[in-house]
Design an enzyme around this catalytic site. Sequence first.
Site, PDB file in Angstrom:
ATOM      1  N   ASP A 243      13.735 -21.660  22.071  1.00 16.52           N
ATOM      2  CA  ASP A 243      15.160 -21.334  21.942  1.00 16.52           C
ATOM      3  C   ASP A 243      15.661 -20.494  23.100  1.00 16.52           C
ATOM      4  O   ASP A 243      16.824 -20.567  23.472  1.00 16.52           O
ATOM      5  CB  ASP A 243      15.421 -20.618  20.615  1.00 16.52           C
ATOM      6  CG  ASP A 243      15.375 -21.627  19.500  1.00 16.52           C
ATOM      7  OD1 ASP A 243      14.271 -21.918  19.003  1.00 16.52           O
ATOM      8  OD2 ASP A 243      16.437 -22.159  19.147  1.00 16.52           O
ATOM      9  N   ASN A 253      10.962 -18.836  19.727  1.00 13.22           N
ATOM     10  CA  ASN A 253      11.020 -20.140  19.039  1.00 13.22           C
ATOM     11  C   ASN A 253      10.948 -19.865  17.542  1.00 13.22           C
ATOM     12  O   ASN A 253      10.824 -18.702  17.114  1.00 13.22           O
ATOM     13  CB  ASN A 253       9.890 -21.058  19.514  1.00 13.22           C
ATOM     14  CG  ASN A 253      10.078 -22.492  19.032  1.00 13.22           C
ATOM     15  OD1 ASN A 253      11.160 -23.065  19.178  1.00 13.22           O
ATOM     16  ND2 ASN A 253       9.063 -23.068  18.416  1.00 13.22           N
TER      17      ASN A 253
HETATM   18  O1  MRU Z   1      16.679 -22.730  13.558  1.00 13.51           O
HETATM   19  P1  MRU Z   1      16.540 -24.005  14.347  1.00 13.51           P
HETATM   20  O2  MRU Z   1      16.244 -25.192  13.509  1.00 13.51           O
HETATM   21  O3  MRU Z   1      17.731 -24.203  15.252  1.00 13.51           O
HETATM   22  O4  MRU Z   1      15.285 -23.748  15.266  1.00 13.51           O
HETATM   23  C1  MRU Z   1      14.901 -24.745  16.169  1.00 13.51           C
HETATM   24  C2  MRU Z   1      13.691 -24.386  16.952  1.00 13.51           C
HETATM   25  O5  MRU Z   1      13.135 -23.325  16.827  1.00 13.51           O
HETATM   26  C3  MRU Z   1      13.277 -25.384  17.988  1.00 13.51           C
HETATM   27  O6  MRU Z   1      11.892 -25.351  18.165  1.00 13.51           O
HETATM   28  C4  MRU Z   1      13.947 -25.046  19.316  1.00 13.51           C
HETATM   29  O7  MRU Z   1      15.322 -24.908  19.149  1.00 13.51           O
HETATM   30  C5  MRU Z   1      13.670 -26.061  20.342  1.00 13.51           C
HETATM   31  S1  MRU Z   1      14.508 -27.581  20.055  1.00 13.51           S
HETATM   32  C6  MRU Z   1      14.163 -28.617  21.333  1.00 13.51           C
END
Ligand code: MRU
Length: 353
Positions: A243, A253
């Site tokens: 993220d 992440n």
């Molecule tokens: O809370 P989320 O579902 O948005 O979290 C997503 C993640 O942690 C993913 O691993 C990250 O955004 C990478 S997506 C290519």
Amino acid sequence: MNKENELLTLYWKDNQLYILDQRLLPHKIEYRICGACSDVVDLICSMSVRGAPAIGISAAFGMAVAAREAQAKGYNSSQMRSFLKNAADKLFQSRPTAVNLSWALDKIDKWLARHGDANPDQIVEGLTRQAQIILKEDLENNRLIGIKGAGLVPPKASILTHCNAGALATGGYGTALGVIRAAVEKGKEIHVFVDETRPLFQGARLTAFELVHEAIPATLITDNCAGYLMSRGKIDLVVVGADRIAGNGDTANKIGTYSLAVLARYHDIPFYVAAPLSTIDLSLSSGKEIIVEERNRSEVTHFCDCSIAPETIEVYNPAFDVTPAELINAIITERGVVNNPDREKLYNLFAKV
Ligand code: MRU
């Protein structure tokens, strides 16, 4: 479905933005039409659209939607710009951790600054075009990440992944799942272990869905199962998305990623992060500066609307954690693989043309 039979995270058709409501997956495929930028904000906040790159792309299209709203109100160029500024502020606040959101908004802002004399119609067209470019480039970058990452995957490999870093989290193909897809396309014999990913089950609902859809052999496990599998020699490598990656390689992440990295190091299993450059935030010197979103207590106290905990229990629900760079064997980007990431290597990556 697009030509590769992938479910589209979002698309733009007849001047309207359609976003897949991922809360309903894997049981229902429904798209929400975003008539106003506030619809995009709501869909990001409620995690109907989620995943760092997908949030960024949605925000870019959200700005195109906002420009159309302003156009429909008959605003002149300066009124439209102040309306857009307000829209950008709301989008920026929708989720704090994924840097792709501010990255995309910054791209839109730069376009607006470069086109200071554009009239309202030109702004509408320009922002729509910018969002489409961001979407297209994300898909292209994911394919490159896949190609580069597949080189790290042995001919026969059992791969653990966490959360969803697939087509649904991006403009298509995925980052961590892109690496897996590319390895399969290269003819490698892959089996994927998918963490269910509490509390919102992005692994069970989304990653498992994508893998089943593409007939990639996969097994769903509870989050607590990973260490046991590693201790039994069942995992050859771990690959996850990101993220936000700080300038020194520390990586935010989905919550649980850090535990996996610690487990992987203990068991001497390579731990890889796959992410585009738009996820790297060189303005942060370390992961300590990353703001980790805390989400609603009900995500933890409830399971499918059913209460599973005493009503008065205190809850702590961070959506992400931060894995220190020293636990990451490599960061896989569209510009190449950064082994043992550190500040200098990440800066050099941006210097490459
Ligand atoms: O809370 P989320 O579902 O948005 O979290 C997503 C993640 O942690 C993913 O691993 C990250 O955004 C990478 S997506 C290519």
